[in-house]
Design a protein around this motif. Structure first.
Motif, PDB file in Angstrom:
ATOM      1  N   ALA A 320      14.657 -40.306  -3.051  1.00  0.00           N
ATOM      2  CA  ALA A 320      13.788 -39.219  -3.512  1.00  0.00           C
ATOM      3  C   ALA A 320      13.599 -38.204  -2.396  1.00  0.00           C
ATOM      4  CB  ALA A 320      12.432 -39.773  -3.948  1.00  0.00           C
ATOM      5  N   PHE A 321      13.465 -36.954  -2.778  1.00  0.00           N
ATOM      6  CA  PHE A 321      13.137 -35.933  -1.783  1.00  0.00           C
ATOM      7  C   PHE A 321      12.275 -34.871  -2.448  1.00  0.00           C
ATOM      8  CE2 PHE A 321      15.845 -32.624  -3.418  1.00  0.00           C
ATOM      9  CZ  PHE A 321      16.914 -33.288  -3.977  1.00  0.00           C
ATOM     10  N   PRO A 322      11.388 -34.248  -1.672  1.00  0.00           N
ATOM     11  CA  PRO A 322      10.506 -33.221  -2.227  1.00  0.00           C
ATOM     12  C   PRO A 322      11.183 -31.857  -2.237  1.00  0.00           C
ATOM     13  CG  PRO A 322       9.899 -33.651   0.038  1.00  0.00           C
ATOM     14  CD  PRO A 322      11.029 -34.595  -0.284  1.00  0.00           C
ATOM     15  N   TYR A 323      10.727 -30.997  -3.117  1.00  0.00           N
ATOM     16  CA  TYR A 323      11.196 -29.620  -3.163  1.00  0.00           C
ATOM     17  C   TYR A 323      10.109 -28.758  -3.781  1.00  0.00           C
ATOM     18  CZ  TYR A 323      12.008 -30.147  -8.181  1.00  0.00           C
ATOM     19  OH  TYR A 323      11.844 -30.358  -9.527  1.00  0.00           O
ATOM     20  N   ARG A 324      10.250 -27.446  -3.614  1.00  0.00           N
ATOM     21  CA  ARG A 324       9.318 -26.494  -4.203  1.00  0.00           C
ATOM     22  C   ARG A 324      10.028 -25.195  -4.530  1.00  0.00           C
ATOM     23  NH1 ARG A 324       3.135 -25.749  -2.008  1.00  0.00           N
ATOM     24  NH2 ARG A 324       2.228 -27.403  -3.258  1.00  0.00           N
ATOM     25  N   SER A 325       9.435 -24.471  -5.453  1.00  0.00           N
ATOM     26  CA  SER A 325       9.936 -23.143  -5.789  1.00  0.00           C
ATOM     27  C   SER A 325       9.105 -22.090  -5.059  1.00  0.00           C
ATOM     28  CB  SER A 325       9.843 -22.909  -7.301  1.00  0.00           C
ATOM     29  OG  SER A 325      10.524 -23.914  -8.002  1.00  0.00           O
ATOM     30  N   TYR A 326       9.737 -20.956  -4.788  1.00  0.00           N
ATOM     31  CA  TYR A 326       9.083 -19.837  -4.127  1.00  0.00           C
ATOM     32  C   TYR A 326       9.313 -18.576  -4.944  1.00  0.00           C
ATOM     33  CZ  TYR A 326       8.903 -22.753   0.070  1.00  0.00           C
ATOM     34  OH  TYR A 326       8.660 -23.754   0.966  1.00  0.00           O
ATOM     35  N   ALA A 327       8.267 -17.812  -5.152  1.00  0.00           N
ATOM     36  CA  ALA A 327       8.399 -16.524  -5.825  1.00  0.00           C
ATOM     37  C   ALA A 327       8.238 -15.422  -4.792  1.00  0.00           C
ATOM     38  CB  ALA A 327       7.344 -16.386  -6.916  1.00  0.00           C
ATOM     39  N   ASN A 328       9.272 -14.612  -4.641  1.00  0.00           N
ATOM     40  CA  ASN A 328       9.187 -13.482  -3.736  1.00  0.00           C
ATOM     41  C   ASN A 328       8.648 -12.300  -4.519  1.00  0.00           C
ATOM     42  OD1 ASN A 328       9.523 -11.329  -2.041  1.00  0.00           O
ATOM     43  ND2 ASN A 328      11.555 -11.913  -1.346  1.00  0.00           N
ATOM     44  N   THR A 329       7.359 -12.039  -4.350  1.00  0.00           N
ATOM     45  CA  THR A 329       6.718 -10.956  -5.096  1.00  0.00           C
ATOM     46  C   THR A 329       6.615  -9.683  -4.275  1.00  0.00           C
ATOM     47  OG1 THR A 329       4.561 -11.848  -4.457  1.00  0.00           O
ATOM     48  CG2 THR A 329       5.457 -12.558  -6.557  1.00  0.00           C
ATOM     49  N   ALA A 330       7.456  -9.541  -3.297  1.00  0.00           N
ATOM     50  CA  ALA A 330       7.608  -8.320  -2.502  1.00  0.00           C
ATOM     51  C   ALA A 330       6.337  -7.978  -1.731  1.00  0.00           C
ATOM     52  CB  ALA A 330       8.044  -7.155  -3.394  1.00  0.00           C
ATOM     53  N   THR A 331       5.307  -7.568  -2.430  1.00  0.00           N
ATOM     54  CA  THR A 331       4.082  -7.164  -1.733  1.00  0.00           C
ATOM     55  C   THR A 331       3.371  -8.352  -1.110  1.00  0.00           C
ATOM     56  OG1 THR A 331       2.862  -7.323  -3.824  1.00  0.00           O
ATOM     57  CG2 THR A 331       3.739  -5.164  -3.204  1.00  0.00           C
ATOM     58  N   ASN A 332       3.506  -9.511  -1.712  1.00  0.00           N
ATOM     59  CA  ASN A 332       2.838 -10.702  -1.199  1.00  0.00           C
ATOM     60  C   ASN A 332       3.775 -11.602  -0.404  1.00  0.00           C
ATOM     61  OD1 ASN A 332       0.417  -9.985  -2.489  1.00  0.00           O
ATOM     62  ND2 ASN A 332       1.127 -10.885  -4.408  1.00  0.00           N
ATOM     63  N   GLY A 333       5.049 -11.252  -0.332  1.00  0.00           N
ATOM     64  CA  GLY A 333       5.993 -12.089   0.373  1.00  0.00           C
ATOM     65  C   GLY A 333       6.328 -13.346  -0.410  1.00  0.00           C
TER      66      GLY A 333
END
Length: 581
Positions: A320-333
């Motif tokens: 098992a390994f952990p992961y996450r998603s990231y949203a690049n919303t430009a103004t918020n990074g």
């Protein structure tokens, strides 16, 4: 679905892949990438087209950093596919991918010493403990010599050392430098022979090899090797002409690995304006599989709000390994995917330990991961009231609310909050007479509210609420009850305008009266009779409520009781005031 090529390292580094113009590549002290390369790779040329000799060629590079480029040498040739696959027999056809295989030719019509060798490094730095390398080799005719060499690398000395050789020549299939018992692999001849050769790097300094023969002869042999599997070389020479004499191989693998097909639903976030593709917002995934380094981008080519990507990750089945998603919303990074608003509100650290976790399946297989970003499907929980829809109580009765449940498709059980209107709380709801609405609300961790559930609580005055003081020293009769019901003050004065009024209008006999709202324990019931006896309630009576007024500080409800007037029989209306319980 977009295809991404993941660069993976055991030390959490992302390093570029470099091809040099010499047979030796500098070793990089990290573990190999993972993946599969075979003749189906679109970077290879069409079937039958040879690649350049005596130079590094990177056109066969696929699957992230699993392999470096090829180096071809000799006076034979190297190509992808064959001119006549059927001539190779059923053995080599078993390792085809789309009718193509990787081929090294050892025949040269100008000399009796024709040979060719294809070498390749495993990036980065060779296998690490827990990884493996495997390749399939087909052999149809054994004239000349052909086989596989494996090398380790001594970086301080900048030298290579052969740690394994599998040679096919004459009547023997031989593993050199091995115990006699493992030296020959199913020597009986068969034109349908396929070997799978696998190296398991069990420690940083060695491991085990396994050769599995199939086709006309079945056999399995194993042994050990010392060193780090860093470079492979497939060779063939001194053969006769004809495709059946070539060394045919395919399916080079470095593992263990999985192909992960990600599908992340952003439709709810787009609808809420949190994620706006039109403004250049992008989405990516990162985790333990890439050392939490640069994210791997996902794309939405069809514009449906569902972002996809496919890439390789290292890991054995069941790990098992952990992961996450990231949203690049430009103004918020770049922002972490936040699935635990409640957790954060109770002392957690935003972007902390609440990652998703994936358990890998069978080695080399494909897994599909479909999720909502932030567990936000745009749908709130289902709120269900527990117990009765209506509860009847008297002032100061004890009240224990049965509550409600809230279940969300993604979050499971959710917290329920309760409000009481027009005023009060669950603890004080029976302190004053009236009709109260209890509303149950709930939202999921993504902030989606469910449809509220409600309960009605009717709190009646106590049986003698104010009435005992009113009748003190008086004879209790229906007139006393009527005065009280119609709005008597505490001294028993009934204002003239609050007394019942009778009128014949519009073909109806109409009785107008007012009822004191604050004492529902006294019930006013219109009754009908045709002979001044036998008064009773009747379906012919129409009761209407026409509003409220305040008289002497007392809230009164204005009502009418109406019945049609006929010539025969005569109609009489009266009001009966009943004492509630």
């Amino acid at each position: 679905m977009s295809k991404l090529r993941l660069r993976y390292s055991c030390l959490g580094l992302v390093l570029p892949i470099v091809f040099l113009s010499a047979p030796l590549l500098p070793s990089i002290g990290v573990c190999a990438g993972v993946g599969l390369d075979n003749a189906a790779n679109p970077n290879y040329p069409p079937a039958g087209q040879s690649l350049p000799l005596n130079t590094w060629v990177d056109s066969g590079h696929v699957s992230g950093s699993a392999f470096g480029g090829w180096y071809f040498e000799g006076n034979g040739s190297w190509a992808i596919g064959t001119s006549n696959q059927a001539s190779l027999g059923s053995g080599s056809s078993g390792i085809d991918t789309g009718g193509k295989s990787l081929v090294v030719r050892g025949f040269n019509s100008a000399t009796t010493n024709g040979y060719a060798k294809a070498s390749r490094y495993i990036e980065q730095g060779g296998l690490s403990a827990g990884q493996y390398f495997s390749v399939d080799i087909a052999v149809n005719y054994r004239n000349g010599f052909k086989g596989l060499d494996v090398f380790t690398r001594d970086d301080p000395a900048n030298t290579e050392t052969q740690i394994f050789n599998f040679n096919i020549g004459g009547d023997d299939y031989v593993v050199s430098q091995a115990a006699t018992a493992n030296g020959s692999i199913g020597n009986s001849y068969s034109a349908d022979t396929v070997f799978n050769i696998r190296f398991d790097q069990t420690t940083s300094s060695g491991g085990t090899w396994t050769i599995t023969r199939s086709g006309g002869v079945a056999d399995v042999d194993t042994g050990t090797f010392t060193g780090n599997v860093r470079k492979i070389a497939l060779y063939v020479g001194n053969t006769d002409s004809g495709d059946e004499n070539n060394l045919v191989f395919n399916n080079l693998k470095v593992g263990p690995y999985q192909v992960l097909d990600f599908s992340i639903n952003m439709q709810a976030k787009i609808a809420k304006g949190v994620f706006t593709p039109a403004s250049g917002h992008t989405l990516e995934v990162k985790g333990a599989f890439n050392g939490w380094g640069s994210g791997n981008p996902l794309s939405d080519p069809d514009g449906d709000g569902i972002y996809t990507a496919s890439f390789l990750v290292a890991g054995a089945s069941g790990s098992a390994f952990p992961y996450r998603s990231y949203a690049n919303t430009a103004t918020n990074g770049i922002s972490w995917e936040d699935r635990w608003q409640v957790w954060n509100a109770t002392g957690g650290t935003n972007g902390g330990s609440h990652n998703r976790s994936l358990v890998l399946g069978a080695d080399g297989g494909t897994q599909s991961i479909s999720i909502y970003f932030g567990d936000d499907d745009g749908v709130g929980p289902v709120i269900t009231r527990t117990g009765s829809a209506t509860v009847n109580l008297s002032v100061n009765d004890p009240y224990s609310d049965d509550g409600a449940t809230s279940v969300d498709l993604l979050d499971g059980n959710c917290e329920v909050t309760t409000t009481v209107s027009p005023s009060g709380t669950l603890a004080t709801i029976t302190q004053s007479p009236g009709t109260y609405t209890i509303t149950y609300n709930s939202m999921d961790a993504a902030g989606n509210s469910g449809a509220p559930a409600t309960r009605t609580v009717v709190v009646a005055s106590a049986a003698n609420d104010g009435y005992d003081a009113f009748i003190s020293g008086k004879t209790t009769n229906s007139q006393t009850l009527a005065e009280y019901a119609f709005g008597a003050t505490e001294v028993g004065v009934l204002a003239t305008g609050n007394r019942p009024q009778v009128a014949a209008t519009g073909g109806n006999l109409v009785l107008s009266y007012n009822v004191r709202v604050t004492n529902p324990a006294l019930v006013v019931v219109p009754q009908l009779s045709t002979d001044l006896s036998g008064f009773a309630t009747s379906g012919a009576i129409t009761v209407s409520t026409n509003g409220q007024i305040t008289s002497n500080g007392i809230l009164l409800e204005q009502r009418t009781a109406s019945v049609p007037v006929d010539s025969v029989p005569r109609k009489f209306l009266r009001l009966q005031v009943q004492r509630g319980q």
